[in-house]
Design an enzyme around this catalytic site. Structure first.
Site, PDB file in Angstrom:
ATOM      1  N   ASN A   7       9.551  13.860  14.998  1.00 48.27           N
ATOM      2  CA  ASN A   7      10.143  13.386  13.747  1.00 48.27           C
ATOM      3  C   ASN A   7      10.957  14.545  13.182  1.00 48.27           C
ATOM      4  O   ASN A   7      10.414  15.469  12.574  1.00 48.27           O
ATOM      5  CB  ASN A   7       9.049  12.957  12.773  1.00 48.27           C
ATOM      6  CG  ASN A   7       9.620  12.410  11.468  1.00 48.27           C
ATOM      7  OD1 ASN A   7      10.831  12.341  11.277  1.00 48.27           O
ATOM      8  ND2 ASN A   7       8.740  12.036  10.551  1.00 48.27           N
ATOM      9  N   LYS A  14       8.566  17.744  13.107  1.00 52.11           N
ATOM     10  CA  LYS A  14       7.155  17.451  13.312  1.00 52.11           C
ATOM     11  C   LYS A  14       6.955  16.929  14.732  1.00 52.11           C
ATOM     12  O   LYS A  14       7.793  16.192  15.244  1.00 52.11           O
ATOM     13  CB  LYS A  14       6.671  16.407  12.301  1.00 52.11           C
ATOM     14  CG  LYS A  14       6.727  16.874  10.856  1.00 52.11           C
ATOM     15  CD  LYS A  14       6.264  15.771   9.918  1.00 52.11           C
ATOM     16  CE  LYS A  14       6.355  16.210   8.470  1.00 52.11           C
ATOM     17  NZ  LYS A  14       5.966  15.127   7.534  1.00 52.11           N
ATOM     18  N   ARG A  90      11.366   9.389  16.098  1.00 50.22           N
ATOM     19  CA  ARG A  90      11.539   8.583  14.893  1.00 50.22           C
ATOM     20  C   ARG A  90      12.982   8.751  14.435  1.00 50.22           C
ATOM     21  O   ARG A  90      13.437   9.863  14.177  1.00 50.22           O
ATOM     22  CB  ARG A  90      10.583   9.047  13.792  1.00 50.22           C
ATOM     23  CG  ARG A  90      10.713   8.215  12.522  1.00 50.22           C
ATOM     24  CD  ARG A  90       9.735   8.663  11.465  1.00 50.22           C
ATOM     25  NE  ARG A  90       9.815   7.834  10.273  1.00 50.22           N
ATOM     26  CZ  ARG A  90       9.001   7.950   9.235  1.00 50.22           C
ATOM     27  NH1 ARG A  90       8.045   8.866   9.247  1.00 50.22           N
ATOM     28  NH2 ARG A  90       9.128   7.163   8.201  1.00 50.22           N
ATOM     29  N   HIS A 179      10.470   3.079   5.867  1.00 47.89           N
ATOM     30  CA  HIS A 179       9.027   3.150   6.124  1.00 47.89           C
ATOM     31  C   HIS A 179       8.601   2.056   7.112  1.00 47.89           C
ATOM     32  O   HIS A 179       7.440   1.662   7.154  1.00 47.89           O
ATOM     33  CB  HIS A 179       8.206   2.986   4.835  1.00 47.89           C
ATOM     34  CG  HIS A 179       8.314   4.122   3.881  1.00 47.89           C
ATOM     35  ND1 HIS A 179       8.130   3.978   2.526  1.00 47.89           N
ATOM     36  CD2 HIS A 179       8.596   5.441   4.064  1.00 47.89           C
ATOM     37  CE1 HIS A 179       8.286   5.140   1.921  1.00 47.89           C
ATOM     38  NE2 HIS A 179       8.572   6.048   2.847  1.00 47.89           N
ATOM     39  N   HIS A 204       2.759   0.758   0.763  1.00 46.70           N
ATOM     40  CA  HIS A 204       2.838   2.129   1.277  1.00 46.70           C
ATOM     41  C   HIS A 204       3.205   3.008   0.090  1.00 46.70           C
ATOM     42  O   HIS A 204       4.370   3.088  -0.306  1.00 46.70           O
ATOM     43  CB  HIS A 204       3.899   2.213   2.380  1.00 46.70           C
ATOM     44  CG  HIS A 204       4.125   3.595   2.910  1.00 46.70           C
ATOM     45  ND1 HIS A 204       3.745   3.977   4.183  1.00 46.70           N
ATOM     46  CD2 HIS A 204       4.681   4.693   2.354  1.00 46.70           C
ATOM     47  CE1 HIS A 204       4.075   5.250   4.376  1.00 46.70           C
ATOM     48  NE2 HIS A 204       4.646   5.697   3.277  1.00 46.70           N
ATOM     49  N   GLY A 208       7.075   9.120  -1.234  1.00 48.95           N
ATOM     50  CA  GLY A 208       8.002   8.011  -1.082  1.00 48.95           C
ATOM     51  C   GLY A 208       7.161   6.754  -1.031  1.00 48.95           C
ATOM     52  O   GLY A 208       6.043   6.769  -0.522  1.00 48.95           O
ATOM     53  N   ARG A 237      12.078  10.021  -6.866  1.00 46.77           N
ATOM     54  CA  ARG A 237      13.114   8.986  -6.903  1.00 46.77           C
ATOM     55  C   ARG A 237      12.877   8.023  -8.056  1.00 46.77           C
ATOM     56  O   ARG A 237      11.741   7.632  -8.330  1.00 46.77           O
ATOM     57  CB  ARG A 237      13.145   8.208  -5.593  1.00 46.77           C
ATOM     58  CG  ARG A 237      13.522   9.025  -4.366  1.00 46.77           C
ATOM     59  CD  ARG A 237      13.633   8.117  -3.148  1.00 46.77           C
ATOM     60  NE  ARG A 237      13.872   8.871  -1.921  1.00 46.77           N
ATOM     61  CZ  ARG A 237      13.066   8.846  -0.861  1.00 46.77           C
ATOM     62  NH1 ARG A 237      11.968   8.102  -0.884  1.00 46.77           N
ATOM     63  NH2 ARG A 237      13.344   9.550   0.204  1.00 46.77           N
ATOM     64  N   ASP A 279       3.657  15.213  -7.789  1.00 45.96           N
ATOM     65  CA  ASP A 279       2.373  14.935  -7.144  1.00 45.96           C
ATOM     66  C   ASP A 279       1.471  14.186  -8.115  1.00 45.96           C
ATOM     67  O   ASP A 279       1.146  14.695  -9.196  1.00 45.96           O
ATOM     68  CB  ASP A 279       1.710  16.241  -6.706  1.00 45.96           C
ATOM     69  CG  ASP A 279       0.527  16.021  -5.780  1.00 45.96           C
ATOM     70  OD1 ASP A 279      -0.325  15.165  -6.099  1.00 45.96           O
ATOM     71  OD2 ASP A 279       0.425  16.720  -4.754  1.00 45.96           O
ATOM     72  N   ARG A 281      -1.600  13.693  -8.141  1.00 43.10           N
ATOM     73  CA  ARG A 281      -2.848  14.386  -8.455  1.00 43.10           C
ATOM     74  C   ARG A 281      -2.677  15.311  -9.652  1.00 43.10           C
ATOM     75  O   ARG A 281      -3.534  15.356 -10.543  1.00 43.10           O
ATOM     76  CB  ARG A 281      -3.341  15.168  -7.241  1.00 43.10           C
ATOM     77  CG  ARG A 281      -3.744  14.295  -6.060  1.00 43.10           C
ATOM     78  CD  ARG A 281      -3.946  15.109  -4.797  1.00 43.10           C
ATOM     79  NE  ARG A 281      -2.687  15.714  -4.335  1.00 43.10           N
ATOM     80  CZ  ARG A 281      -2.560  16.384  -3.196  1.00 43.10           C
ATOM     81  NH1 ARG A 281      -3.607  16.534  -2.394  1.00 43.10           N
ATOM     82  NH2 ARG A 281      -1.404  16.894  -2.837  1.00 43.10           N
ATOM     83  N   GLY A 326      -0.438   8.363   1.268  1.00 43.17           N
ATOM     84  CA  GLY A 326      -1.231   9.334   0.515  1.00 43.17           C
ATOM     85  C   GLY A 326      -1.878   8.815  -0.748  1.00 43.17           C
ATOM     86  O   GLY A 326      -3.103   8.883  -0.923  1.00 43.17           O
ATOM     87  N   GLY A 328      -1.817   5.574  -1.892  1.00 44.15           N
ATOM     88  CA  GLY A 328      -2.465   4.293  -1.634  1.00 44.15           C
ATOM     89  C   GLY A 328      -3.824   4.429  -0.991  1.00 44.15           C
ATOM     90  O   GLY A 328      -4.752   3.676  -1.295  1.00 44.15           O
ATOM     91  N   GLU A 329      -3.964   5.409  -0.094  1.00 45.95           N
ATOM     92  CA  GLU A 329      -5.229   5.591   0.620  1.00 45.95           C
ATOM     93  C   GLU A 329      -6.262   6.363  -0.190  1.00 45.95           C
ATOM     94  O   GLU A 329      -7.472   6.121  -0.045  1.00 45.95           O
ATOM     95  CB  GLU A 329      -4.978   6.347   1.936  1.00 45.95           C
ATOM     96  CG  GLU A 329      -4.214   5.569   2.975  1.00 45.95           C
ATOM     97  CD  GLU A 329      -3.904   6.412   4.204  1.00 45.95           C
ATOM     98  OE1 GLU A 329      -4.718   7.306   4.513  1.00 45.95           O
ATOM     99  OE2 GLU A 329      -2.858   6.193   4.837  1.00 45.95           O
ATOM    100  N   GLU A 381       1.925   6.260  11.874  1.00 46.59           N
ATOM    101  CA  GLU A 381       3.268   5.989  12.359  1.00 46.59           C
ATOM    102  C   GLU A 381       3.512   6.602  13.730  1.00 46.59           C
ATOM    103  O   GLU A 381       4.206   6.024  14.576  1.00 46.59           O
ATOM    104  CB  GLU A 381       4.285   6.513  11.347  1.00 46.59           C
ATOM    105  CG  GLU A 381       4.164   5.834   9.988  1.00 46.59           C
ATOM    106  CD  GLU A 381       5.002   6.492   8.917  1.00 46.59           C
ATOM    107  OE1 GLU A 381       6.234   6.335   8.966  1.00 46.59           O
ATOM    108  OE2 GLU A 381       4.436   7.166   8.035  1.00 46.59           O
TER     109      GLU A 381
END
Length: 395
Positions: A7, A14, A90, A179, A204, A208, A237, A279, A281, A326, A328-329, A381
């Protein structure tokens, strides 16, 4: 079959090496700050993490060092490059040309270059990664897996914008959605879990963020549009916005169009609302005492809730809602706030299950009286890219 998944970003690369006989991860890593003086390569293998401070002038050099590291006897990963039987890339944009994963040859490579105007930041880096592998690993099958592919099934009334037809026919302006690898993976895994296809809403939500409405494996709508700027409130965004806002910002600040789009892409969203961070968090940590932080959380949750309602209408019902990526989970408070107030639609989350979920695992957080299932599901992914690569390479 050992498959290398890549990616390539504008200044990063990555990578994951996987044994596709049992879908086992062998090693993974990241080249960071390519083109800068303080570039590094991080390798994770055998439960250990190694960092290499190496000057990486471009993606070609970065790829050369990745392959050397993978073949280094001290790292005990592979003995030589011949063990890598295929490479999956990707690729951000397939435009309207590529609606499924594709084996790459010189003709395909040239067609990918023609799509650079649709993805000027990411597409060139994706191509650089492909070109590097084609040169360093001649004869090894290279496969492009597109971020836009899963959304290519949108009907025309969903992907067209209400502007003159020439904008679509001459300039390729339409909703593409992104995505896609994540949405496609989740849709497939959810169908396996429920032992059937159905009406799924996939959320997702990370730095992003995007949502898709999926019916029997086909995407009918998605929140991102011509670019990833459309849709939800994201880390930096703005998401959905009146286009006239762009003109107003330019008039008031003297910014040109590129600076204004940068403002909306990189300085807005959660960062712009909270003034604290992109972030979630960091923002949640201050939400009780800081009104702007609280507003950022509320706007994020409201926008997701609104899209869920829209997509229930698109699908004429819903069998399952899934949270992934991130936020969502891993943020039960966000999931709880999103789903509260949807009881009239028969959507109910089990609060205890939601807050006591197990990270990294598929969790059913469905309430006792809910008319649809609700899941937390980690996305993968890279595994989806590796699967598509294996299928095409074997052909």
């Amino acid at each position: 079959m050992k498959t290398l998944v890549l990616n390539a970003g504008s200044s990063s690369l990555k990578f994951q090496l996987m044994d596709m006989n049992d879908e086992k991860l062998i090693a993974k890593g990241n080249c960071e700050k390519i083109g800068l003086n303080d570039s590094t390569i991080t390798l994770k293998a055998h439960g250990n993490v190694k960092t290499f401070d190496i000057k990486l002038d471009n993606h070609q050099i970065a790829m050369e060092h990745v392959l050397k590291i993978l073949c280094d006897k001290e790292n005990d990963i592979i003995s030589n490059l011949s063990e890598i039987e295929a490479v999956g890339h990707r690729v951000l944009h397939g435009g309207e040309k590529f609606k499924k994963s594709t084996l790459i040859d010189e003709k395909v490579l040239e067609e990918l270059k023609e799509l650079i105007p649709l993805g000027p930041l990411h597409q060139p880096a994706n191509i650089q990664g492909i070109e590097a592998c084609m040169q360093l690993m001649p004869g090894v099958p290279q496969v492009a897996v597109f971020d836009t592919e899963f959304h290519s099934t949108l009907p025309d009334y969903a992907y067209r914008y209400a502007i003159p037809k020439e904008a679509y026919t001459k300039w390729a302006i339409r909703k593409y959605g992104f995505h896609g690898t994540s949405h496609k993976y989740i849709a497939g895994e959810l169908a396996k879990l429920l032992n059937k296809d159905g009406k799924f809403i996939i959320c997702h939500i990370g730095n992003g963020a995007s949502i898709s409405a999926v019916n029997n494996g086909k995407c009918l709508d998605t929140s991102m549009g011509f670019t990833p700027l459309e849709g939800l409130v994201m880390g930096t965004r703005s998401g959905d916005i009146d286009p006239a806002v762009v003109e107003r910002i330019m008039d008031m600040t003297g910014k040109d169009i590129h600076e204004t789009l940068n403002y909306l892409n990189k300085k807005s969203g959660l960062l712009g609302i909270s003034g604290i961070s992109s972030d979630i968090r960091d923002i949640q940590a201050q939400a009780e005492s800081n009104a702007d932080a609280r507003l950022a959380v509320d706007m994020l949750c409201y926008r997701v809730k609104k899209y869920i309602g829209e997509y229930i209408a698109v699908l004429n019902g819903v069998d399952a809602i899934v949270f992934t990526a991130g936020t969502g989970e891993n943020r039960p408070e966000i999931r709880q706030q999103i789903l509260e107030g949807l009881d009239w639609l028969g959507i109910e989350v089990d609060k205890d299950k939601n807050y006591n979920f197990t990270r990294g695992e598929v969790c059913d957080i469905t309430g006792e009286n809910s008319r649809c299932k609700i899941f937390v599901m980690p996305t993968d992914e890279e595994l989806l890219i590796a699967r598509d690569t294996k299928t095409l390479a074997n052909k």
